[in-house]
Design an enzyme around this catalytic site. Structure first.
Site, PDB file in Angstrom:
ATOM      1  N   GLY A 124      13.639  -2.495 -10.950  1.00  8.86           N
ATOM      2  CA  GLY A 124      14.098  -3.699 -10.260  1.00  8.86           C
ATOM      3  C   GLY A 124      15.178  -4.385 -11.068  1.00  8.86           C
ATOM      4  O   GLY A 124      15.923  -5.196 -10.550  1.00  8.86           O
ATOM      5  N   ASN A 186      25.521   4.194  -0.669  1.00 10.95           N
ATOM      6  CA  ASN A 186      25.543   3.530   0.645  1.00 10.95           C
ATOM      7  C   ASN A 186      26.661   2.480   0.737  1.00 10.95           C
ATOM      8  O   ASN A 186      26.722   1.723   1.681  1.00 10.95           O
ATOM      9  CB  ASN A 186      24.169   2.959   1.018  1.00 10.95           C
ATOM     10  CG  ASN A 186      23.743   1.812   0.128  1.00 10.95           C
ATOM     11  OD1 ASN A 186      24.567   1.165  -0.523  1.00 10.95           O
ATOM     12  ND2 ASN A 186      22.452   1.540   0.095  1.00 10.95           N
ATOM     13  N   LYS A 248      23.970   2.302   4.627  1.00 10.09           N
ATOM     14  CA  LYS A 248      22.925   1.303   4.458  1.00 10.09           C
ATOM     15  C   LYS A 248      22.440   0.890   5.844  1.00 10.09           C
ATOM     16  O   LYS A 248      23.253   0.689   6.755  1.00 10.09           O
ATOM     17  CB  LYS A 248      23.509   0.102   3.711  1.00 10.09           C
ATOM     18  CG  LYS A 248      22.487  -0.802   3.053  1.00 10.09           C
ATOM     19  CD  LYS A 248      23.154  -1.660   1.961  1.00 10.09           C
ATOM     20  CE  LYS A 248      22.218  -2.660   1.352  1.00 10.09           C
ATOM     21  NZ  LYS A 248      22.783  -3.283   0.135  1.00 10.09           N
ATOM     22  N   ARG A 317      12.180  -2.056 -45.680  1.00 10.46           N
ATOM     23  CA  ARG A 317      12.728  -1.034 -44.771  1.00 10.46           C
ATOM     24  C   ARG A 317      12.419   0.368 -45.308  1.00 10.46           C
ATOM     25  O   ARG A 317      12.151   1.287 -44.548  1.00 10.46           O
ATOM     26  CB  ARG A 317      14.226  -1.221 -44.538  1.00 10.46           C
ATOM     27  CG  ARG A 317      15.066  -1.138 -45.772  1.00 10.46           C
ATOM     28  CD  ARG A 317      16.570  -1.319 -45.471  1.00 10.46           C
ATOM     29  NE  ARG A 317      17.313  -1.516 -46.703  1.00 10.46           N
ATOM     30  CZ  ARG A 317      18.442  -0.900 -47.005  1.00 10.46           C
ATOM     31  NH1 ARG A 317      18.984  -0.045 -46.169  1.00 10.46           N
ATOM     32  NH2 ARG A 317      19.063  -1.150 -48.143  1.00 10.46           N
ATOM     33  N   GLU A 365      21.513   1.896 -28.027  1.00 12.87           N
ATOM     34  CA  GLU A 365      20.206   1.276 -28.273  1.00 12.87           C
ATOM     35  C   GLU A 365      19.397   1.102 -26.998  1.00 12.87           C
ATOM     36  O   GLU A 365      18.164   1.186 -27.035  1.00 12.87           O
ATOM     37  CB  GLU A 365      20.393  -0.078 -28.969  1.00 12.87           C
ATOM     38  CG  GLU A 365      20.987   0.009 -30.372  1.00 12.87           C
ATOM     39  CD  GLU A 365      22.507  -0.037 -30.393  1.00 12.87           C
ATOM     40  OE1 GLU A 365      23.135  -0.105 -29.306  1.00 12.87           O
ATOM     41  OE2 GLU A 365      23.082  -0.004 -31.502  1.00 12.87           O
ATOM     42  N   PHE A 390      20.716  -5.059 -33.777  1.00 17.90           N
ATOM     43  CA  PHE A 390      21.185  -4.121 -32.767  1.00 17.90           C
ATOM     44  C   PHE A 390      20.151  -3.881 -31.666  1.00 17.90           C
ATOM     45  O   PHE A 390      20.396  -3.090 -30.756  1.00 17.90           O
ATOM     46  CB  PHE A 390      21.648  -2.816 -33.418  1.00 17.90           C
ATOM     47  CG  PHE A 390      22.764  -3.029 -34.414  1.00 17.90           C
ATOM     48  CD1 PHE A 390      23.526  -4.189 -34.381  1.00 17.90           C
ATOM     49  CD2 PHE A 390      23.042  -2.095 -35.402  1.00 17.90           C
ATOM     50  CE1 PHE A 390      24.552  -4.404 -35.307  1.00 17.90           C
ATOM     51  CE2 PHE A 390      24.061  -2.303 -36.328  1.00 17.90           C
ATOM     52  CZ  PHE A 390      24.815  -3.458 -36.284  1.00 17.90           C
ATOM     53  N   ASP A 422      27.595  -7.970 -45.430  1.00 15.29           N
ATOM     54  CA  ASP A 422      28.093  -7.467 -44.147  1.00 15.29           C
ATOM     55  C   ASP A 422      28.465  -8.580 -43.169  1.00 15.29           C
ATOM     56  O   ASP A 422      29.232  -8.354 -42.242  1.00 15.29           O
ATOM     57  CB  ASP A 422      27.065  -6.536 -43.500  1.00 15.29           C
ATOM     58  CG  ASP A 422      27.217  -5.095 -43.964  1.00 15.29           C
ATOM     59  OD1 ASP A 422      28.277  -4.752 -44.519  1.00 15.29           O
ATOM     60  OD2 ASP A 422      26.267  -4.322 -43.780  1.00 15.29           O
ATOM     61  N   GLN A 426      25.844  -8.536 -38.478  1.00 18.88           N
ATOM     62  CA  GLN A 426      24.806  -7.568 -38.851  1.00 18.88           C
ATOM     63  C   GLN A 426      23.463  -8.229 -39.158  1.00 18.88           C
ATOM     64  O   GLN A 426      22.513  -7.545 -39.551  1.00 18.88           O
ATOM     65  CB  GLN A 426      25.247  -6.773 -40.100  1.00 18.88           C
ATOM     66  CG  GLN A 426      26.687  -6.320 -40.092  1.00 18.88           C
ATOM     67  CD  GLN A 426      26.996  -5.312 -39.022  1.00 18.88           C
ATOM     68  OE1 GLN A 426      26.432  -4.235 -39.001  1.00 18.88           O
ATOM     69  NE2 GLN A 426      27.875  -5.670 -38.093  1.00 18.88           N
TER      70      GLN A 426
END
Lengths: 628, 628
Positions: A124, A186, A248, A317, A365, A390, A422, A426
């Site tokens: 949707g 359509n 349509k 990380r 992503e 990101f 950076d 970022q």
């Protein structure tokens, strides 16, 4: 394939035409009762779906979890009446339920959702269904080989969504010849004509340039549809798209190919049904999927998580990547993917250890999240990683994944100004707000490597969208290995009976809080530190106890904008506490520039200096308050 | 065009080569000093930028707001050292400033930002720069005809972003022959090779299928570059892309075309500089833009806003469209765009009244926001509308727009469960959280048509990202026309000295609060209602006064998830109040289905019934609290 129908005297071509008319009629009937919905968008694709269902689809409605069932995804989710009409023709739902469309409490929502067992994902939001289909098809080509085909009904308006082109790119990259898109051209969008109108060739050209096989047909010619599907299912090595020129509202002169009829119920449904030849009662038996390969189970063994020595330094990380790789050793259902930054998120460690279960999603992503949803549809445990910032392009997909009741894990590295040189593009500074405001989500923000490892392991079986926020910099290990962290927990890092202020921190700011507490202790000021590593669900009991112990004096400190993050989450937990709150939220209030992490934490006033100042201010205000 | 250099004896070809080497050397020098950054990504595009700057670019560094200046957008923002080296060669920045790259306080951030006057927008989130370039080019082709060209440096990794294809589609749709993309196909992404490697043809094929003219060249052959730019600038009727096959780290054997060197400083910068022929001191004079047409000003006259009679019913989304159309009557700088739902958002009323300033962006919401940013770059006042839920794919662009210090207005209709039968995919329930967590943003959520009209007019000159949330349903007009609403304001709808609970509501829930108050009054329970139509900035003083008057008893009620919305915003405003808070947040806690708005408001427990219950609970707890 066997086919049963109540009108066996028809030729197959005639049957398809009749079935298509029935799907149209039932779409009109259902929307006439509901008083809203999209009959005309259903009518354009009725022939396409009739032939598909009667001859090509392999699906067992009584066993929706059959691992070899085909997957039929209505990416143009507003054509839900057509889908439900198909379910009725296939005997999956009753006549009565068909007419419950859009009614409160009905499983037949305005757009398809997994309230129905045969719907893989909610659609949707245009541009979501196809990328998920790519994920479902990819699973069958890699970690769990299966003979099913993924059929995606796509609208032509939808082709304007960039996410569709991420999907086109990935489908050909992964050579998904088990994916067929049925593109319903359509011509008419909601408010006007699409960019390309009936220029089906322009879609086919684009698809071919992206490495797809494309078939351009008249979408109301059932034999042409049959021929195209036959060619599509026989195509090897590349995905296929049937570009179908349609009208349509096809079949009803009052609305056929006329603008202004998107999402509108027909003025005279009875006349329209008569024009279409009246109600029919065709029942089709959709062919079942093959039995082989049989369902597959995955053993769930405790992983041997990495352990880090207290006092050493490791970036969270990195701990993410190491824990994930360990998790992959014992859990064959764990799959990982990354947005072309696996050497920064350390998901590359999983890739090295389990190359067959790692997926490079490049800088796409949205497709990455959709692929994770697709893997979840197939019972796998996806982890998706990238710089935290990101994931902001994926917010719609995260939202739709939650509505789809999907379970997936998202790891964002490089959170906040602590990212450093950076610069702001970022630095995720809104990710906590974004992931908190998702139904049923979990938001985790570990401060050290051992905590990270434990939370990664817990995330594997956590339902819903689990977000784990990680820091770029190496930070001190402050917890012993295997400390009993839990989703919904917190850790009281420091407390004495005479503490005067509670400091609630998470991730990088926990370290600043520790330093601030050390300095304040030298001054004789005791503070509690609560490590709120589980921001959602939050440890309300621990927060209440701490803040009560410090008479409502509270400093929250976060490497995030002031809105929607840790500070808001903590206050929401204390909202009905009856405590007289004296809370200060230290957060990032100006757009940062480049610089070293310590410089930026200081400039943003979320470092130890700022915490010490905030505590001083709170305590300085105290006598004034008491006097007042 | 005139060119000056300190080495006038060189041929132009030689000059370009020398200049390119200087750009490489300076990229290496700057990143060597900063200790981080992306020298190799700069080196691949150095020849492309050298020829562009020396021969084609028309730009006056001393007059960055010159309306006819070309626009040079580094969509691959990580190549910032190359951009800064160009600024140095053009005399815009000093040698000393060049070497301040990435230092705290420097304008030369890790990725370009408008801290520098020549940078239109912040880049660094891949896929953002090109769509903005489309917007800037579109402005010059439509509302404000200008002879400038938009040059966008795009990375090959970036081609995986769906937003890039939205931009490709729109650029050809709008026939933007004033847009040239320079695609730096250096083959290597951050963690590995791109999908297409050096297959430049695959990019050219895709671009051509999208209606672009494409030129495939060796990106290190300056004469080929020159020829391609000459052809590109001579192309009429369609946008152009120069697909340039390049080598990452070109010119330095230690890194040239080698993986593992993304975003890394060279090991031996001195040797690399020597290998490139040493430092140079070439100064180029970039050609100025033409003087004509001269700068254009826009008169700012008060609009004749629509007025609605109290007690009648009008949807706030309709008031949005009517007010916007009126605003367009007196403000020629106002432009509007929509994501193919202008008949639902009522931006179609603006389109009818001002067709030359209305832009149909089809179902490409990211491109819509980027176009708005591009119009803002050109001094216009863009309003972008769609269903509120459909802005969730744009969160990255909203984030980047804020970092770009852009001002634009976003109107989201169909907010919350009050949307009704369409179901959860169409109901924004996270949009307030999303827009609050944006730097410098404004979040408005009017409850009636007159309030909406006033806020639309105020939005036109409001700096930053202004979000206006609108409701699908017709709601009662409760305020007189031209009531003095303001950004940062609130409206105390009901108050008596004996009120026991404050109800803070906004938008649709204001109407539920009014009904609840009516019922409670019958019971003899007085409540205050504060209409918090400005959720950010929020009217802290009014909230404090109200909640103080009701002894900390507060009900917030919102058609939104519990996280990050009105409830969080109100609590944040009261955080340091010292009030003993007894706050209940009524919000949507389960995924809604379809149904009528009233049914869904009731099921979500955010209707008058739920407010009455919450007030009862708060008051029932009171004796217990007093006894405790």
């Amino acid at each position: 394939m066997t086919t049963k129908t109540h009108i066996p005297s028809l030729t197959r071509t005639e049957l398809w035409r009749e079935l298509a008319q029935q799907l149209r009629v039932d779409s009109i009937r259902a929307t006439a009762v509901s008083g809203s919905g999209h009959p005309t968008s259903s009518m354009s694709a009725a022939d396409l779906i009739a032939v598909l269902a009667e001859k090509y689809l392999r699906y067992d409605f009584e066993y929706p979890d059959h691992p070899n069932n085909d997957h039929l995804i209505f990416s143009k989710g507003h054509a839900s009446p057509l889908l439900y009409a198909l379910y009725a023709a296939g005997g999956a739902i009753s006549e009565e339920e068909l007419l419950s469309l859009r009614r409160f409490g009905s499983r037949l929502e305005g757009h398809p959702s997994p309230a129905l067992p045969w719907v893989d994902v909610a659609t949707g939001s245009l541009g979501f269904g196809l990328p998920v289909g790519v994920g479902v098809a990819l699973a069958a080509k890699t970690v769990d080989p299966r003979p099913y085909r993924v059929w995606v009904l796509l609208g032509d308006s939808e082709m304007a969504e960039g996410s569709v082109w991420e999907a086109f790119e990935h489908a050909s990259h992964w050579q998904l010849d088990n994916l067929t898109v049925v593109l319903d051209v359509n011509r008419l969008g909601q408010s006007g004509e699409t960019m390309h109108g009936w220029n089906a060739i322009s879609y086919a050209d684009r698809a071919r340039s992206f490495g797809w096989e494309a078939f351009v047909i008249d979408g109301h010619d059932v034999d042409a549809i049959d021929a195209a599907y036959a060619e599509a299912t026989a195509t090897n090595g590349r995905p296929t798209v049937v570009v179908a020129r349609t009208k349509k509202g096809k079949g009803v002169a009052a609305v056929e190919n006329k603008p202004g009829w998107h999402g509108k119920v027909l003025d005279d449904p009875e006349a329209a049904i008569a024009e279409l030849g009246g109600q029919r009662a065709i029942r089709i038996e959709i062919a079942p999927p093959p039995d082989d390969p049989p369902p597959r189970g995955y053993a769930v063994e405790e992983p041997a998580l990495p352990a880090y020595e207290v006092g050493t330094k490791t970036a969270t990380r990195r701990a993410y990547g190491e824990a994930l790789a360990a998790l992959g050793d014992t859990r064959k259902d764990v799959v990982a993917m990354d947005g072309e930054v696996s050497n920064s998120t350390f998901s590359g460690l999983f890739a090295d250890a389990h190359p067959d279960r790692f997926f490079e999603m490049f800088v796409a992503e949205q497709q990455m999240i959709a692929a994770a949803v697709g893997f979840d549809v197939r019972g796998l445990k996806p982890f998706a990683s990238a710089f935290a910032a990101f994931f902001s392009p994926t917010y719609d997909f995260i939202r739709m994944a939650a509505i789809s009741r999907a379970s997936l894990r998202v790891a964002g590295s490089h959170a906040g100004v602590a990212t450093g040189e950076d610069g702001p593009s970022q630095m995720a500074l809104e990710d906590i707000a974004m992931f908190r405001a998702v139904h049923g989500s979990t938001v985790l923000y570990p401060s050290d490597a051992n905590q990270t490892a434990k939370l990664v392991a817990l995330a594997a079986d956590n339902p819903g969208i689990t977000y784990l926020r990680a820091t770029r910099a190496d930070t001190r290990v402050i917890y012993p290995p295997h400390a009993p962290f839990r989703i919904g927990g917190s850790w009281l890092l420091r407390a004495t009976p005479r503490d005067r202020v509670t400091i609630a921190a998470a991730g990088i700011t926990v370290h600043e809080a520790i330093e601030a507490a050390r300095r304040l202790a030298v001054e004789g000021i005791g503070v509690r530190i609560l490590d709120v590593y589980s921001i959602k669900p939050i440890d309300r009991a621990a927060l209440l106890a701490s803040v009560r112990a410090t008479n409502g004096r509270l400093v929250t400190v976060e490497d995030h904008w002031p809105e929607g993050g840790l500070g808001d989450a903590v206050l929401a937990a204390l909202a009905d506490s009856g405590l007289p709150l004296h809370a200060v939220n230290l957060a990032v209030r100006d757009i940062p520039g480049s610089g070293q992490p310590a410089e930026l934490l200081h400039a943003a006033r979320i470092d130890a200096d700022a915490i010490v100042s905030a505590v001083h201010s709170l305590l300085a205000a105290e006598p004034a308050r008491k006097a007042a």
